[in-house]
Design a protein around this motif. Structure first.
Motif, PDB file in Angstrom:
ATOM      1  N   GLU A  54       0.845  -1.212   0.000  1.00 44.31           N
ATOM      2  CA  GLU A  54       0.000   0.000   0.000  1.00 44.31           C
ATOM      3  C   GLU A  54       0.874   1.253   0.000  1.00 44.31           C
ATOM      4  OE1 GLU A  54      -2.305  -0.589   3.542  1.00 44.31           O
ATOM      5  OE2 GLU A  54      -3.521  -2.176   2.645  1.00 44.31           O
ATOM      6  N   ASP A 125      -9.240  -1.305  15.410  1.00 48.09           N
ATOM      7  CA  ASP A 125      -9.860  -0.387  14.443  1.00 48.09           C
ATOM      8  C   ASP A 125      -9.610  -0.857  13.010  1.00 48.09           C
ATOM      9  OD1 ASP A 125     -10.437   1.061  16.710  1.00 48.09           O
ATOM     10  OD2 ASP A 125      -8.847   2.554  16.402  1.00 48.09           O
ATOM     11  N   GLN A 126      -8.360  -1.215  12.744  1.00 44.66           N
ATOM     12  CA  GLN A 126      -8.003  -1.649  11.398  1.00 44.66           C
ATOM     13  C   GLN A 126      -8.794  -2.885  10.988  1.00 44.66           C
ATOM     14  OE1 GLN A 126      -6.192  -0.163   9.170  1.00 44.66           O
ATOM     15  NE2 GLN A 126      -6.424  -1.818   7.689  1.00 44.66           N
TER      16      GLN A 126
ATOM     17  N   GLY B 128     -12.741  -9.768  -3.359  1.00 42.00           N
ATOM     18  CA  GLY B 128     -13.136 -10.357  -2.079  1.00 42.00           C
ATOM     19  C   GLY B 128     -12.505  -9.678  -0.890  1.00 42.00           C
ATOM     20  N   PHE B 129     -12.677  -8.383  -0.807  1.00 34.45           N
ATOM     21  CA  PHE B 129     -12.038  -7.604   0.264  1.00 34.45           C
ATOM     22  C   PHE B 129     -12.799  -6.313   0.472  1.00 34.45           C
ATOM     23  CE2 PHE B 129      -9.917  -6.980  -3.854  1.00 34.45           C
ATOM     24  CZ  PHE B 129     -10.279  -5.663  -4.108  1.00 34.45           C
ATOM     25  N   ILE B 130     -12.464  -5.626   1.565  1.00 34.90           N
ATOM     26  CA  ILE B 130     -12.917  -4.250   1.763  1.00 34.90           C
ATOM     27  C   ILE B 130     -11.669  -3.384   1.639  1.00 34.90           C
ATOM     28  CG2 ILE B 130     -13.722  -2.605   3.517  1.00 34.90           C
ATOM     29  CD1 ILE B 130     -15.568  -4.883   4.528  1.00 34.90           C
ATOM     30  N   THR B 131     -11.725  -2.363   0.824  1.00 29.84           N
ATOM     31  CA  THR B 131     -10.552  -1.503   0.671  1.00 29.84           C
ATOM     32  C   THR B 131     -10.402  -0.646   1.922  1.00 29.84           C
ATOM     33  OG1 THR B 131     -10.823  -1.483  -1.706  1.00 29.84           O
ATOM     34  CG2 THR B 131      -9.509   0.291  -0.765  1.00 29.84           C
ATOM     35  N   ALA B 132      -9.416  -0.979   2.724  1.00 33.18           N
ATOM     36  CA  ALA B 132      -9.194  -0.240   3.972  1.00 33.18           C
ATOM     37  C   ALA B 132      -7.694  -0.204   4.251  1.00 33.18           C
ATOM     38  CB  ALA B 132      -9.928  -0.914   5.131  1.00 33.18           C
ATOM     39  N   PRO B 133      -6.961   0.633   3.524  1.00 32.78           N
ATOM     40  CA  PRO B 133      -5.508   0.654   3.731  1.00 32.78           C
ATOM     41  C   PRO B 133      -5.144   0.918   5.190  1.00 32.78           C
ATOM     42  CG  PRO B 133      -6.117   2.001   1.834  1.00 32.78           C
ATOM     43  CD  PRO B 133      -7.390   1.630   2.536  1.00 32.78           C
ATOM     44  N   THR B 134      -4.057   0.328   5.620  1.00 30.55           N
ATOM     45  CA  THR B 134      -3.639   0.434   7.010  1.00 30.55           C
ATOM     46  C   THR B 134      -3.501   1.890   7.439  1.00 30.55           C
ATOM     47  OG1 THR B 134      -2.404  -1.586   6.676  1.00 30.55           O
ATOM     48  CG2 THR B 134      -1.888  -0.342   8.660  1.00 30.55           C
ATOM     49  N   GLY B 135      -4.057   2.181   8.604  1.00 31.37           N
ATOM     50  CA  GLY B 135      -3.871   3.515   9.175  1.00 31.37           C
ATOM     51  C   GLY B 135      -5.039   4.457   8.969  1.00 31.37           C
ATOM     52  N   ALA B 137      -8.317   3.707   9.678  1.00 35.47           N
ATOM     53  CA  ALA B 137      -9.551   3.233  10.299  1.00 35.47           C
ATOM     54  C   ALA B 137     -10.078   4.143  11.401  1.00 35.47           C
ATOM     55  CB  ALA B 137      -9.296   1.843  10.873  1.00 35.47           C
ATOM     56  N   PRO B 138     -11.386   4.339  11.437  1.00 38.42           N
ATOM     57  CA  PRO B 138     -11.991   5.025  12.583  1.00 38.42           C
ATOM     58  C   PRO B 138     -12.066   4.083  13.788  1.00 38.42           C
ATOM     59  CG  PRO B 138     -13.706   4.294  11.078  1.00 38.42           C
ATOM     60  CD  PRO B 138     -12.387   3.921  10.452  1.00 38.42           C
ATOM     61  N   ASP B 139     -12.426   4.602  14.954  1.00 39.09           N
ATOM     62  CA  ASP B 139     -12.543   3.766  16.152  1.00 39.09           C
ATOM     63  C   ASP B 139     -13.492   2.588  15.896  1.00 39.09           C
ATOM     64  OD1 ASP B 139     -12.031   3.679  19.244  1.00 39.09           O
ATOM     65  OD2 ASP B 139     -14.154   3.212  18.923  1.00 39.09           O
ATOM     66  N   GLY B 140     -13.113   1.441  16.421  1.00 36.81           N
ATOM     67  CA  GLY B 140     -13.888   0.224  16.190  1.00 36.81           C
ATOM     68  C   GLY B 140     -15.357   0.368  16.534  1.00 36.81           C
ATOM     69  N   ILE B 143     -18.287   2.255  14.200  1.00 36.03           N
ATOM     70  CA  ILE B 143     -19.125   1.562  13.218  1.00 36.03           C
ATOM     71  C   ILE B 143     -19.958   0.549  13.996  1.00 36.03           C
ATOM     72  CG2 ILE B 143     -19.113   0.129  11.141  1.00 36.03           C
ATOM     73  CD1 ILE B 143     -16.120   1.069  10.802  1.00 36.03           C
ATOM     74  N   LEU B 185     -18.931 -10.037   3.622  1.00 33.43           N
ATOM     75  CA  LEU B 185     -18.649  -8.598   3.551  1.00 33.43           C
ATOM     76  C   LEU B 185     -19.932  -7.791   3.363  1.00 33.43           C
ATOM     77  CD1 LEU B 185     -15.429  -8.905   1.353  1.00 33.43           C
ATOM     78  CD2 LEU B 185     -15.560  -8.614   3.832  1.00 33.43           C
ATOM     79  N   GLN B 190     -19.446  -1.859   6.716  1.00 30.47           N
ATOM     80  CA  GLN B 190     -18.168  -1.539   6.080  1.00 30.47           C
ATOM     81  C   GLN B 190     -18.103  -2.052   4.644  1.00 30.47           C
ATOM     82  OE1 GLN B 190     -18.794  -3.105   9.018  1.00 30.47           O
ATOM     83  NE2 GLN B 190     -16.864  -3.630  10.013  1.00 30.47           N
TER      84      GLN B 190
END
Lengths: 637, 258
Positions: A54, A125-126, B128-135, B137-140, B143, B185, B190
Motif C-alpha cells: 500500500e 480499528d483496522q 473479495g475484500f474491503i478496501t481499507a488501507p492500514t492507518g 480506520a476510525p474507532d472500532g 461503526i 462482507l 463496512q
C-alpha cells in the motif's frame, strides 16, 4: 557481536511517538525503487506485505502452503487483546503493558512491550474496517471476554475462530495488493537460504515445491515472518508444516537467536491417545472463563467423573491461586496440571489428563449460552475424542504451543544482520519468558501493520543499495549449496523414515526440555540429539526425486534443521540457571513449587551466535532494565 | 481394524493417473483419517515405494488445506467435518474405501490427491475484500454492527476455502465459495461501498476460471465442512443482478442490507 537494542530515550509513553518522528522517510516516488521479500503469510507476514505494498514498495511474499490464507495463525481460537477499555473496567495502555511484562516474568524489553500495548488499539480499528466480524453486543458495540493473566475484559473475539478471521482480513488485504500487481505471491515455495551481500540481507534462495526448481530472489531487505519452532517437539499444536528452517538458516548466516529455550506449553489441549498421534489440538484458553479444572483428590481414582462427589474433587487452580483461579497464566496452569498428574491423580486411560468441567456453567447459564460461546470448540472436541463435552467433562493436558524465543531483534525489529527483519512469533521480542493468552495475534499484527512499515523505511533511507544481478556469486553459491543438500538427503537411502527421526527428537525434547528441566536431563539431551542427528544423515530414507512434489524431502529438510535447533534450545536451557515463565528449572523453585528467578544473574536476554558446525555457539547478553514495572515475584494467588 | 484402499496415483499435472490398491492394517479407531494415511505411507517408504502425496497442514479443521474424496464424498462420510477431523471410528473393519482428489475443471490435479486451487485466490484478488488501507480506520465502535448482522456475517466468514463445494458439485461450480465471501462482507456496513463492484468482479472472475454454473443440486451445502448455507447463493445472485442492472455509478450508498 554487539547487541544494540536501539530503544529510543525518553519516557516510556513517548518513545514510539518520538521515534516515529525521528526516523527518516522514503519519499512516495522513491518507494517503488525498493524491493522487499516477505517470507511467511500469517498475521505478521500478510499484514506486513499488504501494508508495505500500500505504501508503494515492491513486495514479494512467499509461503509453503498452497495459498497464503492457510498460515497457522488461522488456528488461533480465543481472541486478541487490546487496551480499548470499552468495558469501563479500568483497562489502559499502561495496564496491558504492565500485565504483559509481568506475565512474561520480567524477561521482555519494556520499550517494545509498551509500544505493543499502544498500537493494540489501532489493530482493532483496522480489523473492524477490513470487515472482521468480531462478536457484537445487541447495541452493535464490540464485545469482550476475559483471558488468562488479566483481571480486565480486553479480549476481542470472533466466536472461537478469531485467528481465522484476523488472518482472512490480512489475507484479503494482501490479495487486493496481489490483484493490483503490487505484491508478487509465491505459494508452495520454501526458503532454503538467506543471501548476504556485503554483510546485508539481500535476498533468498527458494525451492519450488511443485517443480523442485531452486531459484534466487533479490531484494533490498528480507522480512522473516515464519512463525515459531515448536514443532521441534513433534507433537504440538502447530500445523504439520510449521518449521524453523527460515530462521535457522538465517541464524547460520549470523542472525543471533534470542532465548531459544523459552517455549510455551499450553495447558488446555486434547490429551494424546496413542503412538499414531501426529499432532495435538488446542482447546482455547477462553474455555477457562466458564470451565472449572479439577482432578480427583484420591490417587488412582478410576470412577467416572460423574460419580465423584463434589467434596472428593480437587479444583487445584482455584485452591492454589484464589484470585486468578482457572484463569491463572499458561505456564503456571500447565505446571500445576503436570504436578497433579505426577502425583498419580491424572485422569483418562493414560493418566495424563485433567478435567475441564462445564457442568456448573451449563447449570448457571444454560446449554444454549455455552453453545453460543464455545459451540465450535465443543464440536471439535467431540469429533476428536468421540465424547460429548456437554454431558461429560473435557479431558485436557498441556502441549507445546508457542515459542517466545526466536531471532533476536532490536527496537526496529531488525536482527543482527542489517536488512533482515523478523516479525511475529519468529522473533523473540515481546513476550519474555511466557506469553499471555490473546497476545500472539496482537503482536503479529502490531509488527506487520504498524511497526515494520515505519522502521523499514528508516533502514532504506539510511543506507545506499547497489543494484545486484541474479548471477552474483553469493546467490550462485546459495543455489549450489541448496541443490547439494537436496541431493545428499535423496542419496542416503537408509532404513528409517523422516517421521521416525522427528518423533524420536520430539520425545527427547519433551522429556528433557519440556515443562520441567534439570541439569542432568539437559546434559542427557545434549548427548542424545547429536547422536540422533548423526544417525539421520546416515540412515534416513527419502524416496523419489528432487524435481517434483516430494513431501518426504520437504519434511527431511525441516527435521534436519530441528535436529540442530533442538540442541541449541537445550544448551540455552542449561545455561539459564534460574526458573522464569515457561522455563522451569527444577533446581530453582520456591518451597511451594513456583518458579524462582535469579534477577541478579539472569535479568537479561541470551542471544546465541553461530560459530560454525560442530562448534559451541557463543552466548551474548542483552541486559534488561525495568524502570516502569518494577521487578517483583509474580503472584497470582 | 483393517481396510482396503483404492487410491488415485498421478505423478504430476501432465501424467495419466490410475487407481492403486493398498491395505491398511492395524488401524486404531482413535486415529484420524490422515493419521491412517500416515501409517500407510510409513509402510510404503519402508517397502521402498513412494508415499501417497496428500495436502494437509493444521490437522484441526481450520486451515482448509486438506481434502480427499472418500467413496464419492468430499471430506468423507461425516457431515460438517474436514478430512483431517474425520476419525477412523467413522469406519468399520473390512471397509473398502476409494480415495480421490477433488475433481473439477478449475482444480487441476498436480500429484496423487493434491490439486491446484489457485483459482480461489484469484477470485478473492478481484474483489473479495474491503478496501481499507492500514492507518485509515476510525474507532472500532464508531461503526455499529447490529448483532444479527455480525452473526450472519460470521456464518459466511467461517468458509475455510477448501473447495469441497466445488468437488461436490456436478457442474464444478464455485458459487457457494464466492457467495460466502460476498455475504460475509455484504452483511457489514463496512462492506457496502464496494458491494456492487465486488459482486460483478468476483462473478466474472469465477466464470473466467472455468467453474461451472449453479443448477441447484445442493451438493455443495451438504459437503461443506463449515455448513455454509446455500441461501447465500440466492443472496449473491440478487446482489449480482442488482449491480448488473443498475450500474455501480448510479447506485451509491448503503443498500437495504437484508
Amino acid at each position: 557481536m554487539e547487541l544494540k537494542s536501539n530503544v529510543p530515550p525518553g519516557p516510556i509513553e513517548q518513545k514510539w511517538t518520538r521515534h516515529k518522528f525521528d526516523m527518516k522517510l522514503v519519499n512516495p516516488a522513491n518507494k517503488r525503487k525498493y524491493t522487499v521479500i516477505v517470507v511467511g503469510s500469517g498475521l505478521a507476514g500478510a499484514s506486513a506485505a499488504a501494508t508495505m505494498a500500500e505504501l508503494g514498495y515492491q513486495v514479494q511474499c512467499y509461503c509453503y502452503q498452497d495459498t497464503p490464507r492457510r498460515a497457522h495463525s488461522i488456528a488461533a481460537q480465543g481472541g486478541i487483546n487490546a487496551a480499548k477499555n470499552y468495558q469501563n473496567d479500568g483497562d489502559s495502555v499502561f495496564r496491558l503493558f504492565y500485565d504483559t511484562v509481568k506475565g512474561g516474568d520480567f524477561r521482555s524489553r519494556e520499550g517494545n512491550v509498551h509500544r505493543l500495548a499502544e498500537v493494540s488499539v489501532n489493530i482493532i480499528d483496522q480489523c473492524v474496517a477490513q470487515g472482521v466480524p468480531f462478536a457484537r453486543e445487541y447495541g452493535g458495540m464490540l464485545s469482550n471476554r476475559s483471558f488468562g493473566g488479566a483481571q480486565v475484559s480486553r479480549t476481542f473475539y470472533a466466536r472461537g475462530q478469531t485467528g481465522q478471521q484476523l488472518l482472512l482480513g490480512a489475507y484479503q488485504a494482501l490479495e487486493r495488493q496481489i490483484g493490483l500487481g503490487a505484491v508478487k505471491m509465491f505459494t508452495r515455495h520454501e526458503m532454503q537460504e538467506l543471501i548476504l551481500v556485503d554483510g546485508r540481507a539481500r535476498g533468498i534462495v527458494t525451492r519450488d515445491m511443485i517443480t523442485g526448481k531452486i531459484e534466487s530472489h533479490i531484494a533490498d531487505a528480507v522480512v522473516l515472518a515464519t512463525g515459531g519452532y515448536g514443532t521441534v517437539f513433534y507433537l504440538a499444536t502447530y500445523a504439520k508444516g510449521c518449521n524453523g528452517t527460515a530462521i535457522w538458516r538465517a541464524y547460520k548466516k549470523g542472525a543471533a537467536f534470542g532465548n531459544p529455550c523459552y517455549t510455551q506449553i499450553h495447558p488446555t489441549c486434547i490429551p494424546v491417545t496413542g503412538e499414531h498421534q501426529s499432532k495435538l489440538t488446542l482447546m482455547s484458553e477462553s474455555l477457562r472463563n466458564d470451565g472449572r479444572i479439577w482432578v480427583p483428590k484420591k490417587k488412582g481414582d478410576a470412577r467416572s467423573p460423574g460419580q465423584i462427589p463434589e467434596d472428593e474433587r480437587d479444583y487445584y487452580l482455584e485452591r492454589k491461586y484464589p484470585s486468578f483461579g482457572n484463569l491463572a497464566p499458561r505456564d503456571i496452569s500447565s505446571r500445576a496440571a503436570k504436578a497433579v498428574c505426577d502425583d498419580g491423580r491424572g485422569v483418562g486411560s493414560t493418566g495424563l489428563g485433567v478435567y475441564l468441567d462445564f457442568a456448573d456453567a451449563i447449570q448457571r447459564l444454560g446449554e444454549a449460552t455455552i453453545r453460543e460461546r464455545y459451540g465450535n470448540l465443543f464440536d471439535m472436541y467431540e469429533r476428536i475424542t468421540g465424547e460429548n463435552p456437554y454431558k461429560v467433562p473435557m479431558r485436557i493436558y498441556p502441549a507445546a504451543h508457542y515459542t517466545m524465543g526466536g531471532l533476536w531483534v532490536d527496537y526496529n525489529l531488525m536482527s543482527t544482520i542489517p536488512g533482515l527483519f523478523v516479525l511475529g512469533e519468529a522473533n523473540f521480542s515481546d513476550h519474555g519468558a511466557n506469553r499471555l493468552g490473546a497476545s500472539a495475534l496482537m503482536q503479529g499484527l502490531a509488527d506487520g501493520y504498524f511497526i515494520l512499515p515505519y522502521t523499514i523505511g528508516n533502514y532504506f533511507a539510511s543506507n545506499k543499495f547497489e543494484k545486484l544481478a541474479g548471477a552474483h556469486a553469493a546467490f550462485k553459491s546459495g543455489e549450489t549449496s541448496t541443490a547439494a543438500r537436496v541431493q545428499k538427503v535423496l542419496s542416503i537411502n537408509g532404513q528409517r523414515t523422516v517421521d521416525s527421526f522427528h518423533r524420536e527428537l520430539g520425545s527427547i525434547m519433551w522429556e528433557f526440555c519440556g515443562m520441567g528441566r534439570n541439569e542432568k536431563g539437559l546434559q542427557t539431551a545434549l548427548q542424545k540429539i547429536p547422536a540422533l542427528r548423526e544417525e539421520f544423515w546416515k540412515n534416513v530414507r527419502v524416496l523419489g526425486e528432487g524435481e517434483e512434489i516430494n513431501q518426504s524431502l520437504e519434511k527431511a529438510g525441516r527435521v534436519a534443521d530441528f535436529l540442530e535447533l533442538g540442541e541449541l534450545m537445550c544448551l540455552d536451557a542449561l545455561e539459564r540457571r534460574e526458573s522464569c515463565g515457561g522455563h522451569f528449572r527444577e533446581e530453582f523453585q520456591t518451597e511451594d513449587g513456583e518458579a524462582l528467578r535469579d534477577d541478579e544473574k539472569f535479568c537479561h536476554v541470551a542471544a546465541w551466535e553461530f560459530a560454525g558446525d560442530a562448534k559451541k555457539p557463543v552466548r551474548h547478553v542483552e541486559p534488561l532494565a525495568f524502570e516502569n514495572v518494577h521487578l517483583q515475584t509474580r503472584s497470582y494467588k | 481394524m483393517n481396510l482396503t484402499l483404492h487410491i488415485w496415483r498421478q505423478k504430476n499435472r501432465h501424467a495419466e493417473g490410475r487407481f492403486v490398491t493398498y491395505e491398511a492394517r492395524g488401524i486404531s479407531p482413535d486415529m484420524s483419517f490422515l493419521e491412517m494415511l500416515d501409517v500407510v505411507n510409513e509402510g510404503l517408504i519402508l517397502k521402498g515405494e513412494e508415499p501417497i502425496a496428500f495436502d494437509h497442514d493444521c490437522r484441526e479443521g481450520i486451515c482448509g488445506q486438506c481434502g480427499v474424496v472418500v467413496n464419492g464424498s468430499p471430506h468423507g462420510p461425516r457431515p460438517a467435518t474436514t478430512t483431517c477431523q474425520l476419525h477412523m471410528r467413522s469406519f468399520k473393519d473390512g471397509d473398502v474405501l476409494t480415495l480421490e482428489p477433488w475433481r473439477a475443471n478449475a482444480f487441476p490435479v498436480i500429484k496423487d490427491l493434491i490439486v491446484d486451487r489457485g483459482a480461489f485466490d484469484r477470485i478473492i484478488a478481484t474483489g473479495g475484500f474491503i478496501t481499507a488501507p492500514t492507518g485509515n480506520a476510525p474507532d472500532g465502535n464508531a461503526i455499529l454492527v447490529p448483532k444479527p448482522a455480525a452473526d450472519r456475517s460470521m456464518d459466511a466468514a467461517a468458509c475455510i476455502g477448501c473447495g469441497a463445494c466445488v468437488a461436490a458439485c456436478p457442474n464444478g461450480s464455485a458459487m457457494l465459495f464466492v457467495a460466502a465471501k460476498i455475504a460475509h462482507l455484504g452483511y457489514l456496513p463496512q462492506g457496502q461501498p464496494e458491494r456492487d463492484r465486488r459482486a460483478l468482479a468476483m462473478v466474472a472472475r469465477m466464470d473466467e476460471e472455468g467453474f461451472g454454473a449453479c443448477t441447484n443440486h445442493g451438493e455443495c451445502e451438504a459437503a461443506c465442512p463449515k455448513e455454509i448455507p446455500i441461501e447465500f447463493i440466492a443472496r449473491m445472485n440478487r446482489d449480482y443482478l442488482k449491480a448488473a442492472l443498475f450500474s455501480p455509478a448510479e447506485r451509491s450508498g448503503p443498500s437495504d442490507g437484508a
